[in-house]
Write an enzyme that holds these catalytic residues in place. Structure first.
Site, PDB file in Angstrom:
ATOM      1  N   THR A  95     -97.665  34.718  48.654  1.00 50.90           N
ATOM      2  CA  THR A  95     -98.556  34.973  49.784  1.00 50.90           C
ATOM      3  C   THR A  95     -98.718  33.689  50.582  1.00 50.90           C
ATOM      4  O   THR A  95     -99.325  32.722  50.114  1.00 50.90           O
ATOM      5  CB  THR A  95     -99.928  35.466  49.298  1.00 50.90           C
ATOM      6  OG1 THR A  95     -99.752  36.656  48.520  1.00 50.90           O
ATOM      7  CG2 THR A  95    -100.842  35.774  50.482  1.00 50.90           C
ATOM      8  N   LYS A 170     -99.741  41.207  54.215  1.00 53.49           N
ATOM      9  CA  LYS A 170    -100.348  40.819  52.931  1.00 53.49           C
ATOM     10  C   LYS A 170    -101.649  40.061  53.149  1.00 53.49           C
ATOM     11  O   LYS A 170    -102.633  40.272  52.425  1.00 53.49           O
ATOM     12  CB  LYS A 170     -99.364  39.967  52.132  1.00 53.49           C
ATOM     13  CG  LYS A 170     -99.948  39.387  50.828  1.00 53.49           C
ATOM     14  CD  LYS A 170    -100.402  40.482  49.850  1.00 53.49           C
ATOM     15  CE  LYS A 170    -101.140  39.921  48.629  1.00 53.49           C
ATOM     16  NZ  LYS A 170    -100.302  39.101  47.761  1.00 53.49           N
ATOM     17  N   LYS A 239    -107.434  30.602  49.125  1.00 60.40           N
ATOM     18  CA  LYS A 239    -106.285  30.249  49.985  1.00 60.40           C
ATOM     19  C   LYS A 239    -105.901  31.416  50.885  1.00 60.40           C
ATOM     20  O   LYS A 239    -105.669  31.238  52.087  1.00 60.40           O
ATOM     21  CB  LYS A 239    -105.106  29.834  49.097  1.00 60.40           C
ATOM     22  CG  LYS A 239    -103.805  29.554  49.840  1.00 60.40           C
ATOM     23  CD  LYS A 239    -102.823  30.723  49.789  1.00 60.40           C
ATOM     24  CE  LYS A 239    -102.365  31.040  48.375  1.00 60.40           C
ATOM     25  NZ  LYS A 239    -101.347  32.124  48.372  1.00 60.40           N
TER      26      LYS A 239
END
Length: 297
Positions: A95, A170, A239
């Site tokens: 990701t 995503k 993150k």
């Protein structure tokens, strides 16, 4: 088809195992060599360097932690792009932001290598069962060539468009994961602080319009049992929501719930919870309200 797999942690190891079980020839590389041993015992070949793995693979899969890891593995002198053969297809399951995907894809194309951003959702259980959602960006022709491989890993495999498209999808998923996680935590802590029984409140919420997949995941697997061993760690969700918030700003939205979620996960990290499951984002709220959301004794 020879597959090289770089990064065999919680997700990568399960994905590589599924490929082995499906009959693919799989070579593996991981910075922590001991993590490759269970896969070697199942028939994988351990490569000593990224360069060796890249030069011997038709398809290279990467499942890494952070955007900087992706840049390093692909673009350093002894990395994937400099050592993979023209015609190789790279599948990055990490990701990352779309800028990272586009930067790596551009460098790969200079060498005749196809790079697909292909992040996944579904957690360790989805990786183990082959029920992941796989979101793919990049050249459609490359996606079509590796589609049989991706269907070993995922139940839903979607091609979304040019490089970076999978990463955008995503991150938007992770935006909802983060926001729903914080909202569920706030609701459960508030109920406990105002005297409601946590198990009863959860039973009501999960059959009401306030239900969410994250509420169920966190309460059933982690919070009520006070078990926070990670599926997806706090530091990774922080993150992800940080990168997702950048997308909202790019779209022109200035005030949004992701900002609150980013601060909540940052607070959890500041309290030493970085490596616990994302559901541990509830703990700073519990501490502030002096309650613990748990099953009855």
């Amino acid at each position: 088809m020879k597959i090289g797999f770089i990064g065999v942690g919680v997700m990568g190891a399960r994905m590589a195992k599924r490929l082995l079980d499906a009959g693919y020839k799989v070579a593996v590389y991981n910075r922590s060599v001991e993590k490759t041993e269970p896969l070697v015992q199942l028939g994988a070949v351990r490569e000593e360097t990224i360069a060796e793995l890249a030069s011997r693979s038709d398809v290279i899969c990467t499942c890494l932690s952070m955007p900087e890891d992706v840049i390093d593995v692909y673009l350093r002198e002894d990395g994937v792009v400099n050592h993979a053969s023209p015609g190789t297809i790279c599948l990055d399951f990490t990701t990352v932001g779309p800028d990272t995907s586009k930067a790596v894809s551009a460098k790969a194309e200079e060498k005749g290598i196809s790079y697909l951003d292909a992040p996944v959702s579904g957690g360790p259980e989805g990786a183990e069962q082959g029920t992941l959602t796989v979101m793919v960006g990049g050249k459609r022709s490359a996606w079509e060539r590796v589609l049989p491989l991706l269907r070993v890993l995922g139940e839903t495999v979607e091609y979304l468009g040019p490089s970076g498209s999978g990463s955008i999808a995503k991150l938007l998923n992770q935006y909802l994961v983060a926001v729903h996680s914080v909202a569920a935590s706030e609701a459960m802590v508030t109920g406990a602080a105002l005297g409601l029984d946590a198990e009863q409140l959860y039973r009501i919420l999960k059959v009401s319009y306030g239900d969410s997949r994250m509420l169920r995941r966190h309460m059933e697997q982690f919070v009520l049992n006070r078990h926070f061993a990670p599926g997806g760690a706090v530091k990774y969700v922080h993150k992800d929501v940080r990168l997702a918030n950048e997308l909202l700003e790019m779209a022109g939205i200035t005030q949004f719930m992701g900002q609150v979620a980013e601060r909540a996960f940052a607070s959890a990290m500041e309290q030493g919870l970085s490596d616990l499951d994302m559901s541990a984002v509830i703990q700073p709220l519990e501490e502030a309200c002096k309650v613990v959301v748990k099953k009855r004794n």
